[in-house]
Design a protein around this motif. Structure first.
Motif, PDB file in Angstrom:
ATOM      1  N   VAL A 102      32.846  48.442  39.092  1.00  0.00           N
ATOM      2  CA  VAL A 102      34.255  47.888  39.713  1.00  0.00           C
ATOM      3  C   VAL A 102      35.214  47.524  38.059  1.00  0.00           C
ATOM      4  O   VAL A 102      36.023  47.450  38.158  1.00  0.00           O
ATOM      5  N   ALA A 103      34.085  47.543  37.395  1.00  0.00           N
ATOM      6  CA  ALA A 103      34.282  46.965  35.789  1.00  0.00           C
ATOM      7  C   ALA A 103      35.231  48.640  35.231  1.00  0.00           C
ATOM      8  O   ALA A 103      36.202  49.008  34.723  1.00  0.00           O
ATOM      9  N   ASP A 104      35.023  50.228  36.317  1.00  0.00           N
ATOM     10  CA  ASP A 104      35.320  51.169  35.584  1.00  0.00           C
ATOM     11  C   ASP A 104      36.853  51.659  36.483  1.00  0.00           C
ATOM     12  O   ASP A 104      36.993  52.875  35.868  1.00  0.00           O
ATOM     13  N   GLU A 105      35.890  50.874  37.367  1.00  0.00           N
ATOM     14  CA  GLU A 105      36.795  52.271  38.421  1.00  0.00           C
ATOM     15  C   GLU A 105      37.950  51.440  39.276  1.00  0.00           C
ATOM     16  O   GLU A 105      38.039  49.957  39.164  1.00  0.00           O
ATOM     17  N   PRO A 106      39.592  51.868  39.778  1.00  0.00           N
ATOM     18  CA  PRO A 106      40.556  50.566  40.142  1.00  0.00           C
ATOM     19  C   PRO A 106      39.828  49.892  41.073  1.00  0.00           C
ATOM     20  O   PRO A 106      39.120  50.489  41.834  1.00  0.00           O
ATOM     21  N   MET A 107      40.037  48.486  41.168  1.00  0.00           N
ATOM     22  CA  MET A 107      40.361  47.357  42.173  1.00  0.00           C
ATOM     23  C   MET A 107      40.379  48.057  43.837  1.00  0.00           C
ATOM     24  O   MET A 107      41.652  48.640  43.723  1.00  0.00           O
ATOM     25  N   ALA A 108      38.945  47.958  44.599  1.00  0.00           N
ATOM     26  CA  ALA A 108      39.649  48.906  46.183  1.00  0.00           C
ATOM     27  C   ALA A 108      40.799  47.217  46.474  1.00  0.00           C
ATOM     28  O   ALA A 108      40.692  46.546  46.056  1.00  0.00           O
ATOM     29  N   THR A 109      41.367  48.063  47.443  1.00  0.00           N
ATOM     30  CA  THR A 109      42.305  46.870  47.649  1.00  0.00           C
ATOM     31  C   THR A 109      42.186  46.959  48.825  1.00  0.00           C
ATOM     32  O   THR A 109      41.020  48.224  50.101  1.00  0.00           O
ATOM     33  N   LEU A 110      42.258  46.008  49.804  1.00  0.00           N
ATOM     34  CA  LEU A 110      42.337  45.715  51.567  1.00  0.00           C
ATOM     35  C   LEU A 110      42.792  46.772  52.605  1.00  0.00           C
ATOM     36  O   LEU A 110      41.989  47.503  52.981  1.00  0.00           O
ATOM     37  N   GLU A 111      43.775  48.058  52.094  1.00  0.00           N
ATOM     38  CA  GLU A 111      44.762  48.754  52.507  1.00  0.00           C
ATOM     39  C   GLU A 111      44.129  49.677  52.232  1.00  0.00           C
ATOM     40  O   GLU A 111      43.618  50.467  53.834  1.00  0.00           O
ATOM     41  N   ASP A 112      43.137  50.024  51.151  1.00  0.00           N
ATOM     42  CA  ASP A 112      42.775  51.307  50.863  1.00  0.00           C
ATOM     43  C   ASP A 112      41.700  51.241  52.492  1.00  0.00           C
ATOM     44  O   ASP A 112      41.559  53.265  52.999  1.00  0.00           O
ATOM     45  N   LEU A 113      40.891  50.911  52.321  1.00  0.00           N
ATOM     46  CA  LEU A 113      38.973  50.135  53.074  1.00  0.00           C
ATOM     47  C   LEU A 113      39.850  50.387  53.831  1.00  0.00           C
ATOM     48  O   LEU A 113      39.200  51.600  55.424  1.00  0.00           O
ATOM     49  N   ILE A 114      41.081  49.801  54.306  1.00  0.00           N
ATOM     50  CA  ILE A 114      41.464  50.117  56.578  1.00  0.00           C
ATOM     51  C   ILE A 114      41.921  50.874  56.563  1.00  0.00           C
ATOM     52  O   ILE A 114      41.474  51.769  57.365  1.00  0.00           O
ATOM     53  N   SER A 115      42.293  51.988  55.455  1.00  0.00           N
ATOM     54  CA  SER A 115      43.419  53.036  56.306  1.00  0.00           C
ATOM     55  C   SER A 115      42.063  54.216  56.123  1.00  0.00           C
ATOM     56  O   SER A 115      42.150  55.083  57.315  1.00  0.00           O
ATOM     57  N   GLN A 154      34.959  41.998  58.150  1.00  0.00           N
ATOM     58  CA  GLN A 154      36.042  41.208  59.088  1.00  0.00           C
ATOM     59  C   GLN A 154      37.267  41.661  60.026  1.00  0.00           C
ATOM     60  O   GLN A 154      37.088  41.679  60.896  1.00  0.00           O
ATOM     61  N   ARG A 155      38.194  42.488  59.039  1.00  0.00           N
ATOM     62  CA  ARG A 155      39.212  42.575  59.814  1.00  0.00           C
ATOM     63  C   ARG A 155      39.001  43.944  60.391  1.00  0.00           C
ATOM     64  O   ARG A 155      39.749  44.104  61.526  1.00  0.00           O
ATOM     65  N   THR A 156      38.264  45.188  60.213  1.00  0.00           N
ATOM     66  CA  THR A 156      37.669  46.695  60.540  1.00  0.00           C
ATOM     67  C   THR A 156      36.626  46.479  61.580  1.00  0.00           C
ATOM     68  O   THR A 156      36.958  46.711  63.013  1.00  0.00           O
ATOM     69  N   PRO A 183      32.898  35.549  60.669  1.00  0.00           N
ATOM     70  CA  PRO A 183      31.818  36.917  61.323  1.00  0.00           C
ATOM     71  C   PRO A 183      31.616  38.037  60.923  1.00  0.00           C
ATOM     72  O   PRO A 183      33.539  38.445  60.574  1.00  0.00           O
ATOM     73  N   PHE A 184      31.463  38.726  60.017  1.00  0.00           N
ATOM     74  CA  PHE A 184      31.073  40.543  59.809  1.00  0.00           C
ATOM     75  C   PHE A 184      29.989  40.410  60.117  1.00  0.00           C
ATOM     76  O   PHE A 184      28.407  39.908  59.459  1.00  0.00           O
ATOM     77  N   GLY A 185      29.118  41.720  60.519  1.00  0.00           N
ATOM     78  CA  GLY A 185      27.924  42.640  60.215  1.00  0.00           C
ATOM     79  C   GLY A 185      27.160  42.813  58.456  1.00  0.00           C
ATOM     80  O   GLY A 185      28.254  43.283  58.139  1.00  0.00           O
ATOM     81  N   CYS A 186      26.291  42.976  58.797  1.00  0.00           N
ATOM     82  CA  CYS A 186      25.408  43.375  57.455  1.00  0.00           C
ATOM     83  C   CYS A 186      24.341  44.079  57.393  1.00  0.00           C
ATOM     84  O   CYS A 186      23.387  43.824  57.760  1.00  0.00           O
TER      85      CYS A 186
END
Length: 298
Positions: A102-115, A154-156, A183-186
Motif C-alpha cells: 500500500v505504501a508504494d501503490e496508489p491508494m485503491a478507491t471505492l469507485e475503482d473497486l466497484i467498477s 459491503q457495497r458490492t 455486514p459483509f462476507g469474508c
C-alpha cells in the motif's frame, strides 16, 4: 476430538514425507476419480508461472482442482489478471491492494473497486488486510486501505479476502467494528494467526482458509485451530507460488497441490477426502456465490 484428529493427521505427514517423488507422481495419486475441489487463492499472474501457465492449469484440472481464484495484489496489474481469468474457463479472479504494497501503490478507491467488480469473473475484493511483520511502519495507510476494501465488499456484496499477519488485535477490532456498521462476507486467507482471531472471524460468520502451512510438520497449533473450527467454515487454497505443502515444500507451489492440503484437512476432521472436498465446495459456493452464477450461465 482435536487430539485424535491431530494423531490421524500425523499419519498423513508421514505418508507425504515418504512420497517425495516427482511432480507427476505427486499429483498422479489425486486423479479426477476423487471429488473435485477448488483452490480459493492463488497467483497465476506471477512470473513464476509465465513459462508454463497452460500446463499448470492443466495439471490442476487433472488433479481434481476444478476451479481456481487468482488474486491480483496491485490494482495496476488488474488487466493482466483479468486476461488470465478470461483465458481459462475454470479460473476466476479477485483484486485489491496487498497490505505490504500500500505504501508504494496508489491508494485503491471505492469507485475503482466497484467498477472492476462488474466483470462476470470478478468474484472477490482483495486481498487486503494488515501485515505488521515486515511493514508495521505503514500500519496507518494499511488501515485506510483495508477500510476502503471493506466498504467495497459491503457495497458490492462480494466477499472480502483478508491477509493478516502479526496484526491480530487491530484486525479483530476493524473487522468487528466494520461488520457492525454493515455486514459483509469474508475469508481469512492462508489463515495462520491466533485462536483468538480465528474465534473473532468465526463469530462474525467468516471463513478460515487452509493453506500448505497447515500441512507443515511444525504447525500443530495451527492444525488444532482448524480442527476446532466448524467444518462448514473451511476453505482450502495454495497461495501459490508460495507455501507448497509436503512433499513439495521448498519448491514452487501450484494449484494442483491443493489436494495435498485437503488430505490433511480431511484427516483433521476425521472424514474421507471426498467428504472434505464436497463440504469445502459447498462452503466456497456459499461465500463466492458469483462463481456459481457464472457457471450456471455458461
Amino acid at each position: 476430538s482435536t487430539l485424535s484428529s491431530s494423531s490421524a493427521a500425523s499419519d498423513v505427514y508421514k505418508r507425504q514425507a515418504e512420497n517425495s517423488g516427482t511432480l507427476g507422481r505427486g499429483l498422479g495419486e489425486f486423479m479426477t476419480h476423487r471429488a473435485p475441489i477448488t483452490d480459493s487463492h492463488c497467483h497465476l499472474d506471477f512470473t513464476d508461472f509465465d513459462a508454463e501457465r497452460d500446463q499448470v492449469v492443466a495439471r490442476a484440472l487433472q488433479a481434481g482442482v476444478q476451479r481456481m481464484v487468482t488474486i491480483c495484489t496491485k490494482l495496476r496489474q488488474e488487466p493482466h489478471v483479468r486476461a488470465i481469468a478470461e483465458t481459462y474457463h475454470e479460473v476466476f479472479y479477485a483484486a485489491g491492494t496487498h497490505p505490504m504494497s500500500v505504501a508504494d501503490e496508489p491508494m485503491a478507491t471505492l469507485e475503482d473497486l466497484i467498477s472492476i467488480s462488474q466483470h462476470p469473473k470478478f468474484v472477490g475484493i482483495g486481498e487486503s488486510g494488515l501485515d505488521y511483520h515486515y511493514t508495521a511502519d505503514t500500519a496507518l495507510v494499511q488501515k485506510q486501505s483495508l477500510k476502503i476494501h471493506i466498504e467495497a465488499a459491503q457495497r458490492t456484496g462480494l466477499p472480502l479476502i483478508i491477509h493478516a499477519r502479526a496484526a491480530d488485535d487491530d484486525m479483530a477490532d476493524i473487522l468487528t467494528q466494520e461488520y457492525r456498521n454493515a455486514p459483509f462476507g469474508c475469508v481469512m486467507h492462508c489463515f495462520c494467526s491466533s485462536a483468538t482471531l480465528a474465534s473473532t472471524a468465526l463469530d462474525l460468520g467468516f471463513y478460515l482458509s487452509m493453506s500448505g502451512i497447515a500441512a507443515f510438520p511444525k504447525s500443530q497449533d495451527l492444525r488444532d485451530i482448524f480442527a476446532a473450527a466448524p467444518l462448514d467454515r473451511i476453505l482450502v487454497e495454495t497461495d501459490s507460488p508460495y507455501l507448497a505443502p509436503p512433499p513439495f515444500r521448498g519448491r514452487r507451489n501450484e494449484p494442483g497441490y491443493t489436494v495435498h492440503t485437503a488430505e490433511v484437512g480431511a484427516s483433521l476432521f476425521e472424514i474421507t477426502y471426498d467428504e472434505f472436498a464436497r463440504q469445502t465446495e459447498l462452503n466456497f459456493n456459499s461465500l463466492f456465490g458469483k462463481v456459481a452464477t457464472f457457471e450456471a450461465r455458461s
